[in-house]
Scaffold this active site. Structure first.
Site, PDB file in Angstrom:
ATOM      1  N   CYS A   1       0.846  -1.199   0.000  1.00 18.62           N
ATOM      2  CA  CYS A   1       0.000   0.000   0.000  1.00 18.62           C
ATOM      3  C   CYS A   1       0.880   1.247   0.000  1.00 18.62           C
ATOM      4  O   CYS A   1       2.000   1.243   0.497  1.00 18.62           O
ATOM      5  CB  CYS A   1      -0.967  -0.003   1.185  1.00 18.62           C
ATOM      6  SG  CYS A   1      -0.208  -0.214   2.813  1.00 18.62           S
TER       7      CYS A   1
ATOM      8  N   SER B   1       3.210  -2.281   4.083  1.00 17.99           N
ATOM      9  CA  SER B   1       3.187  -0.829   3.905  1.00 17.99           C
ATOM     10  C   SER B   1       4.431  -0.385   3.158  1.00 17.99           C
ATOM     11  O   SER B   1       5.482  -1.036   3.231  1.00 17.99           O
ATOM     12  CB  SER B   1       3.159  -0.128   5.270  1.00 17.99           C
ATOM     13  OG  SER B   1       4.432  -0.242   5.904  1.00 17.99           O
ATOM     14  N   ASP B   2       4.313   0.710   2.415  1.00 13.39           N
ATOM     15  CA  ASP B   2       5.535   1.346   1.937  1.00 13.39           C
ATOM     16  C   ASP B   2       6.289   1.823   3.181  1.00 13.39           C
ATOM     17  O   ASP B   2       5.701   2.030   4.253  1.00 13.39           O
ATOM     18  CB  ASP B   2       5.218   2.507   0.995  1.00 13.39           C
ATOM     19  CG  ASP B   2       6.365   2.791   0.029  1.00 13.39           C
ATOM     20  OD1 ASP B   2       7.502   2.390   0.330  1.00 13.39           O
ATOM     21  OD2 ASP B   2       6.121   3.418  -1.015  1.00 13.39           O
ATOM     22  N   CYS B   3       7.586   2.002   3.050  1.00 10.13           N
ATOM     23  CA  CYS B   3       8.424   2.159   4.238  1.00 10.13           C
ATOM     24  C   CYS B   3       8.042   3.392   5.064  1.00 10.13           C
ATOM     25  O   CYS B   3       8.011   4.508   4.544  1.00 10.13           O
ATOM     26  CB  CYS B   3       9.888   2.182   3.839  1.00 10.13           C
ATOM     27  SG  CYS B   3      10.415   0.581   3.189  1.00 10.13           S
TER      28      CYS B   3
ATOM     29  N   SER C   1       5.159   4.094   6.201  1.00 11.91           N
ATOM     30  CA  SER C   1       3.817   4.631   5.929  1.00 11.91           C
ATOM     31  C   SER C   1       2.963   4.722   7.184  1.00 11.91           C
ATOM     32  O   SER C   1       2.179   5.672   7.352  1.00 11.91           O
ATOM     33  CB  SER C   1       3.093   3.756   4.898  1.00 11.91           C
ATOM     34  OG  SER C   1       3.615   3.933   3.621  1.00 11.91           O
TER      35      SER C   1
END
Length: 640
Positions: free
Chosen positions: A116, A149-151, A153
Site C-alpha cells: 500500500c 506498507s511502503d516504508c 507509511s
C-alpha cells in the site's frame, strides 16, 4: 543469492502504477501509461519471479509484490509531496485505469504481496483503507499472501499526516484495515501496547501474521533442507552472471530501444565501410551507472555507449560537451562542435539521469536540462547542407520534449533507449550500425513543454472542456499536440498487415435471462455484470509480412476506437486491446498473428455512472493500417 546468504526470497517489485504524468520521477520504474500493457507486464513479471513449474500455483520460488497500491504517481511537485498528497480519484478512473494492473497482478499473477502506498485516496490513507485492502485486495481479488506498507507509511499516518490521534491508533487502524507487515518500526514498537489497551485483539494480530506465514509456506521455508530441493537448492555463485544471463540482458536492451525518427536518405543504420571517423558527443556518451536506472542490482559488466560504438572499427572521437546531464555550462560545446565537423557521422547521446528524475523528485520541465539543446543545435548547424548522419540518442526514464529536433533536417535520426541496462552500450551500437534492427514501441506518450501547465495533482484521466483540461495519456488526451504517441516506433524495414479473418457481428447473451439493457442519453448500453461474458469471445487473425530488404522485429498492436457517443459517456477515444511481438522476420517472410479477444474485456469501458458498460453498435478495430468494423448487438435486438 539466497543460497549464498546474500539475499532474501521476498522482493517488493514490480512497480505497476500507471505513468499518468511524464514528469513523475518514478515513471522510469513502470511499464508505462496503458492499463492493459501494465497488467500484462504485472502478470509476467510476477510469474517470472514466482513460478516453480510453469504455472501460477501456490508454490513459489521468489515472492513478488505489486506496488504501490493505489493511485500513486507523484513524488514532490511544487511543495506537494507523496506523504501528504490526497489523490482525488473518481470511481470511473479507479475502475478502468488505476486498479486493473493490481487486479491482474493478484488474480492472474497470483502475487504473494501487495504494497500500500503513502498517499491518501479520496481522503483515506491507502494503508488504513479497509475497503481497498480487505474488501478489494483480499475478498474480491483473493490475495494469497500479505499486504505490506511502503516504508514508514504507518509512522507517516501519525507523525506527518496526523490522520490518527496516537501511534497506537495508527498501528491498530492499519492492522484492522488489512495491513500485515510494516516496513518500518511502528508495528514492532506499538502493536503490543495497542493490544494491551484494547485497540486491537491478539486474534486480529494472529490473523495478520497468518498471511505472512502463508508466504513463507509458499516459499518452502518449512519443507526441510533447501539443498535437497530439486529446482533451486543447488544453485550457487557459479549460476550468477552466466553467459546465458548476459545474453538475456543484451536482448532486453535491444528490444527496449525505440527508433523515433529516421531519414530515408542519411539516417540509420550507419555504413560499416564509409564511416571512418565517428564523433561521439554528449553527457551520457560514456554512461555506466546511469544505464541501470534505480532499484537495480549489481551489473555483471558494463558496456558503455562509447565502448560499444568504438568496437565497430571506426575512429571514435569523444567529446562530452557537458560535464554532466545538468549541463549548466556551455564552455565545452565549442570542442564538441569542432569534433563533429571533422567526423563522417555524429552520435549525440543526451538525456537524463537520477539527478533529474528519481524517487522523491519529480521534474518541473520536459525539456532537456541546461545547455543540452544548445549543444545539439550547434552540432546540427555545423553540418547544415552536408547530409551528414547525425543521430540523437535520448537516454532517460521519462519522455522529453524533442520537438525541436523532430523537424530539424540535420538531425537524421532519433533513438530513445530508456535506461538500457548493463549491456546498453552494445545494444545501442548494434542498432546504430545495423547489426540489430529496432522494433521497440513507446510505452508512454511524449508531449511538448506546454504539457507542464497541467497540474500534476489533477488525477482525472478524462478531459473536462469546462475547465480546459485535456485529459491524460493517449487514451484520453485531446489537445492533439503529442510529439510521439504511445505505441510509436519505426523500423529499418517495412511491415505490411493484411486482415485474414474477423467477425462482422457479435451477439451478446444475458445471464439467466436478466435484462441487461438500460437506456441513457447515449442510446442503449449493456451493464456488463449481467452479460454472459464467456459467450462473447472472438478471434482476430492478421498476416504480417516484411516487405523490406532487412530482417526485423515487429510489434503488432490491436486498438479499439470508440465512437463519439461512447466517448461522451466516458469511453477512451482509443484503447489497446492486445499486442504481440514478432522476432526476426526475414525479408518477404510473413507470419499469421492470432488475437483471442473478449467483448467484456476488450470492448468495454467504465461509464460516467461508474459501472462497466459496453455500447451497442458498430465498433472500429485497427491493427496497424488495417481497419475492421464489428457490429456488437443484443441477441434479441437484431431483426432476422
Amino acid at each position: 543469492m539466497y543460497n549464498e546468504g546474500l539475499s532474501g526470497l521476498t522482493f517488493w517489485s514490480p512497480n505497476i502504477n500507471i505513468y499518468r504524468d511524464p514528469r513523475w520521477g518514478r515513471g522510469q520504474e513502470t511499464p508505462g501509461e496503458d492499463p492493459l500493457l501494465s497488467s500484462e507486464y504485472a502478470i509476467n513479471f510476477v510469474r517470472g519471479l514466482q513460478d516453480v513449474d510453469g504455472s501460477s500455483s501456490n508454490r513459489i520460488k521468489v515472492a513478488a509484490c505489486c506496488k504501490h497500491y493505489t493511485a500513486y504517481d507523484l513524488e514532490n511537485w511544487q511543495g506537494v509531496d507523496r506523504f501528504h498528497f490526497d489523490a482525488k480519484v473518481t470511481q470511473q478512473d479507479l475502475g478502468d485505469t488505476y486498479q486493473p494492473p493490481f487486479k491482474n497482478c493478484i488474480v492472474n499473477g497470483n502475487a504473494a504481496c501487495v504494497m500500500c502506498s503513502y498517499n491518501r485516496v479520496n481522503g483515506v490513507p491507502s494503508c488504513v483503507d479497509k475497503n481497498l485492502l480487505t474488501g478489494t485486495v483480499r475478498e474480491q481479488w483473493g490475495l494469497n499472501g500479505y499486504v505490506v506498507s511502503d516504508c514508514d507509511s504507518v509512522e507517516v499516518l501519525y507523525d506527518d499526516v496526523h490522520y490518527t490521534q496516537s501511534p497506537l491508533d495508527a498501528v491498530a487502524d492499519s492492522i484492522l484495515a488489512g495491513l500485515n507487515i510494516n516496513c518500518g518500526n511502528f508495528l514492532a514498537s506499538y502493536t503490543a501496547k495497542a493490544v494491551a489497551q484494547g485497540k486491537l485483539s491478539e486474534k486480529e494480530v494472529d490473523e495478520s501474521l497468518s498471511n505472512a506465514y502463508t508466504v513463507l509456506m509458499r516459499l518452502g521455508y518449512f519443507d526441510g533442507n533447501p539443498l535437497s530441493q530439486e529446482h533451486f537448492g543447488m544453485l550457487s555463485a557459479s549460476d550468477v552472471c552466466t553467459v546465458e544471463h548476459r545474453k538475456l540482458a543484451l536482448d532486453a536492451s535491444r528490444q527496449g530501444i525505440v527508433l523515433l525518427k529516421n531519414s530515408p536518405t542519411h539516417g540509420l543504420p550507419l555504413s560499416h565501410t564509409t564511416t571512418k571517423t565517428l564523433a561521439v558527443i554528449g553527457p551520457n556518451a560514456d554512461a555506466s551507472t546511469t544505464m541501470i536506472g534505480n532499484y537495480a542490482g549489481i551489473p555483471c559488466k558494463y558496456t558503455t555507449p562509447l565502448e560499444g560504438l568504438a568496437s565497430y572499427g571506426a575512429k571514435v572521437v569523444y567529446e562530452p560537451g557537458c560535464t554532466d546531464v545538468a549541463c549548466t555550462s556551455s564552455k565545452m560545446i565549442d570542442a564538441a562542435v569542432k569534433t563533429a565537423v571533422l567526423a563522417d557521422a555524429v552520435v549525440l547521446i543526451m538525456g537524463l539521469d537520477q539527478s533529474q528524475e528519481r524517487e522523491g523528485f519529480d521534474r518541473s520541465s520536459l525539456s532537456l536540462p541546461g545547455h543540452q539543446i544548445d549543444l545539439i543545435m550547434q552540432v546540427a548547424s555545423s553540418s547544415r547542407g552536408r547530409n551528414k548522419p547525425i543521430s540523437l540518442v535520448i537516454m532517460s526514464g521519462g519522455p522529453v520534449d524533442v520537438g525541436f529536433a523532430v523537424n530539424l533536417p540535420e538531425i537524421s535520426s532519433i533513438l530513445w533507449v530508456g535506461y538500457p541496462g548493463e549491456a546498453g552500450g552494445q545494444a545501442i551500437a548494434e542498432i546504430i550500425f545495423g547489426d540489430h534492427h529496432p522494433g521497440g514501441r513507446l510505452p508512454m506518450s511524449w508531449y511538448p513543454e506546454s504539457y507542464t501547465e497541467i497540474p500534476m495533482t489533477d488525477m482525472h484521466m478524462r478531459p473536462d472542456p469546462s475547465r480546459g483540461y485535456p485529459g491524460r495519456t493517449y487514451r484520453f488526451y485531446n489537445k492533439g499536440d503529442a510529439i510521439y504517441e504511445f505505441g510509436h516506433g519505426l523500423s529499418f524495414t517495412t511491415f505490411f498487415h493484411r486482415k485474414l479473418s474477423a467477425p462482422f457481428e457479435i451477439a451478446l447473451h444475458e445471464k439467466q435471462n436478466i435484462n441487461s439493457l438500460q437506456t441513457s442519453n447515449h442510446g442503449e448500453e449493456f451493464l456488463l455484470e449481467k452479460v454472459d461474458c464467456a459467450s462473447s469471445s472472438f478471434n482476430l487473425r492478421t498476416v504480417v509480412k516484411n516487405k523490406g530488404n532487412r530482417k526485423g522485429d515487429h510489434v503488432v498492436m490491436a486498438f479499439w476506437h470508440a465512437s463519439k457517443e461512447h466517448i461522451s459517456n466516458g469511453a477512451p477515444k482509443k484503447q489497446l486491446m492486445a499486442f504481440r511481438r514478432i522476432l526476426g522476420l526475414d525479408p518477404e517472410q510473413e507470419t499469421e498473428v492470432l488475437f483471442n479477444l473478449n467483448v467484456c474485456e476488450h470492448l468495454s469501458y467504465v461509464g460516467n455512472n461508474g459501472r462497466k458498460l459496453l455500447g451497442i453498435g458498430v465498433q472500429k478495430i485497427t491493427i496497424g493500417d488495417v481497419e475492421h468494423h464489428v457490429h456488437v448487438h443484443h441477441r434479441r435486438s437484431l431483426n432476422l
